[in-house]
Design an enzyme around this catalytic site. Structure first.
Site, PDB file in Angstrom:
ATOM      1  CE  LYS A  13      -2.358  -0.761   4.216  1.00 55.72           C
ATOM      2  NZ  LYS A  13      -1.825  -2.096   4.278  1.00 55.72           N
ATOM      3  NE  ARG A  89      -3.423  -1.206   9.745  1.00 57.98           N
ATOM      4  CZ  ARG A  89      -2.119  -0.380   9.161  1.00 57.98           C
ATOM      5  NH1 ARG A  89      -2.077   1.242   9.161  1.00 57.98           N
ATOM      6  NH2 ARG A  89      -1.551  -0.565   8.693  1.00 57.98           N
ATOM      7  NE  ARG A 128       8.314  -2.296   6.202  1.00 59.96           N
ATOM      8  CZ  ARG A 128       7.321  -2.279   5.924  1.00 59.96           C
ATOM      9  NH1 ARG A 128       6.730  -2.205   5.009  1.00 59.96           N
ATOM     10  NH2 ARG A 128       6.756  -2.652   7.353  1.00 59.96           N
ATOM     11  NE  ARG A 161       6.750  -0.608  10.484  1.00 54.49           N
ATOM     12  CZ  ARG A 161       5.892  -0.201   9.187  1.00 54.49           C
ATOM     13  NH1 ARG A 161       5.720   0.767   8.065  1.00 54.49           N
ATOM     14  NH2 ARG A 161       5.081  -0.382   9.958  1.00 54.49           N
ATOM     15  NE  ARG A 172       1.961  -4.116  11.236  1.00 54.26           N
ATOM     16  CZ  ARG A 172       3.245  -4.057  10.104  1.00 54.26           C
ATOM     17  NH1 ARG A 172       4.552  -4.335  10.180  1.00 54.26           N
ATOM     18  NH2 ARG A 172       3.463  -3.282   9.043  1.00 54.26           N
TER      19      ARG A 172
HETATM   20  P1  AMP Z   1       1.263   1.064   8.941  1.00 56.35           P
HETATM   21  O1  AMP Z   1       2.444   1.453   8.672  1.00 56.35           O
HETATM   22  O2  AMP Z   1       0.314   1.478   7.823  1.00 56.35           O
HETATM   23  O3  AMP Z   1       1.761  -0.556   8.258  1.00 56.35           O
HETATM   24  O4  AMP Z   1       1.317   1.223  10.332  1.00 56.35           O
HETATM   25  C1  AMP Z   1       2.170   1.002  11.046  1.00 56.35           C
HETATM   26  C2  AMP Z   1       1.254   0.589  12.583  1.00 56.35           C
HETATM   27  O5  AMP Z   1       0.343   2.028  12.919  1.00 56.35           O
HETATM   28  C3  AMP Z   1      -0.090  -0.174  12.464  1.00 56.35           C
HETATM   29  O6  AMP Z   1       1.303  -1.350  12.425  1.00 56.35           O
HETATM   30  C4  AMP Z   1      -0.684   0.170  13.512  1.00 56.35           C
HETATM   31  O7  AMP Z   1      -0.430   0.321  14.857  1.00 56.35           O
HETATM   32  C5  AMP Z   1      -0.845   1.465  13.310  1.00 56.35           C
HETATM   33  N1  AMP Z   1      -1.564   2.201  12.638  1.00 56.35           N
HETATM   34  C6  AMP Z   1      -1.725   3.489  11.295  1.00 56.35           C
HETATM   35  N2  AMP Z   1      -2.982   3.036  10.701  1.00 56.35           N
HETATM   36  C7  AMP Z   1      -3.725   2.852  11.828  1.00 56.35           C
HETATM   37  C8  AMP Z   1      -4.825   2.977  11.505  1.00 56.35           C
HETATM   38  N3  AMP Z   1      -5.567   3.102  10.826  1.00 56.35           N
HETATM   39  N4  AMP Z   1      -5.351   2.103  12.816  1.00 56.35           N
HETATM   40  C9  AMP Z   1      -4.844   2.192  13.877  1.00 56.35           C
HETATM   41  N5  AMP Z   1      -3.418   1.766  13.950  1.00 56.35           N
HETATM   42  C10 AMP Z   1      -2.796   1.993  13.447  1.00 56.35           C
END
Ligand code: AMP
Length: 219
Positions: A13, A89, A128, A161, A172
């Site tokens: 994404k 999400r 990654r 990360r 996750r």
């Molecule tokens: P991402 O970079 O999109 O993988 O997001 C990293 C982390 O941020 C996720 O595993 C969640 O802990 C938090 N996060 C990001 N977007 C959301 C969301 N829309 N709702 C809740 N937690 C989020």
């Protein structure tokens, strides 16, 4: 143009949103990146989010919704549109977004869902590595830097990360599978869901999305 990206963590994404944002000239809004930036800057939001993100759990809906709604109200999003990456999400986030869109008379053009098998995302996420200098991403399995542990562009140190550690990845995926299925159904029922096979090369996936959006790309 206004787009939402859906898909498992590691489905691509963020990468596709970055390419799309450049090609169609709209702001790219990544909620995950907002939390990571807030943590780097040591803000209360960053510290609060860390307690959830580190273990692969979702940040509570009310926090995320507030941040996104504030961002969408900014002038650049109003004028150019946006690509939402990582939001919504959960179904309550999707419903809250819908209410905001209706109240503000804004319409989403397409919800782009990247279809990638869970085994593929485990390989992608566990391999990654991100540059601590410029943010460029690498992968120990297939996007290998010229000098191990260092960025090809700025020589910054490459790091995993915290939430790409194997236990957090498993968490996750569990959390996302449960939370995002209802979202898929929510958008599918509205008829603007576009599901794209996400296991081809970045460029092939990107071209396929653009073609569906009726846009071309000169490269
Ligand atoms: P991402 O970079 O999109 O993988 O997001 C990293 C982390 O941020 C996720 O595993 C969640 O802990 C938090 N996060 C990001 N977007 C959301 C969301 N829309 N709702 C809740 N937690 C989020």
């Amino acid at each position: 143009m206004r787009l939402i990206m859906l898909g498992l963590p590691g489905a691509g994404k963020g990468t596709q949103a970055k390419w799309l944002a450049k090609a169609i000239k709209v702001p790219h809004i990544s909620t995950g990146q907002i939390f990571r930036d807030a943590l780097t800057n040591g803000t209360p939001l960053g510290l609060k989010a860390k307690s959830y993100t580190d273990d692969g759990n979702l940040v509570p809906d009310e926090i995320v919704i507030g941040i996104v709604v504030e961002r969408l109200a900014a002038a650049d999003c109003r004028e150019q549109g946006f690509i939402l990456d990582g939001f919504p999400r959960t179904l309550p986030q999707g419903e809250a977004l819908d209410r905001w869109l209706t109240e503000n008379n804004v319409r989403i053009d397409r919800v782009v869902e990247l279809d990638v098998a869970p085994e593929t995302v485990v390989t992608r996420l566990s391999g990654r590595r991100l540059c601590t200098g410029c943010g460029k991403d690498y992968n120990v399995h297939y996007r290998i830097p010229k000098v191990e542990g260092h960025c090809d562009y700025c020589n910054g140190e490459l790091k995993r990360r915290t939430d790409d550690e194997p236990a957090a990845i498993r968490r996750r995926l569990e959390v996302d599978a449960a939370a995002t299925r209802p979202l898929h159904d929510f958008y599918a029922s509205r008829g603007n869901l576009l599901t794209v096979f996400g296991e081809d090369s970045i460029e092939t996936v990107f071209r396929s999305i653009l073609a569906h959006l009726g846009r071309t790309w000169e490269g």
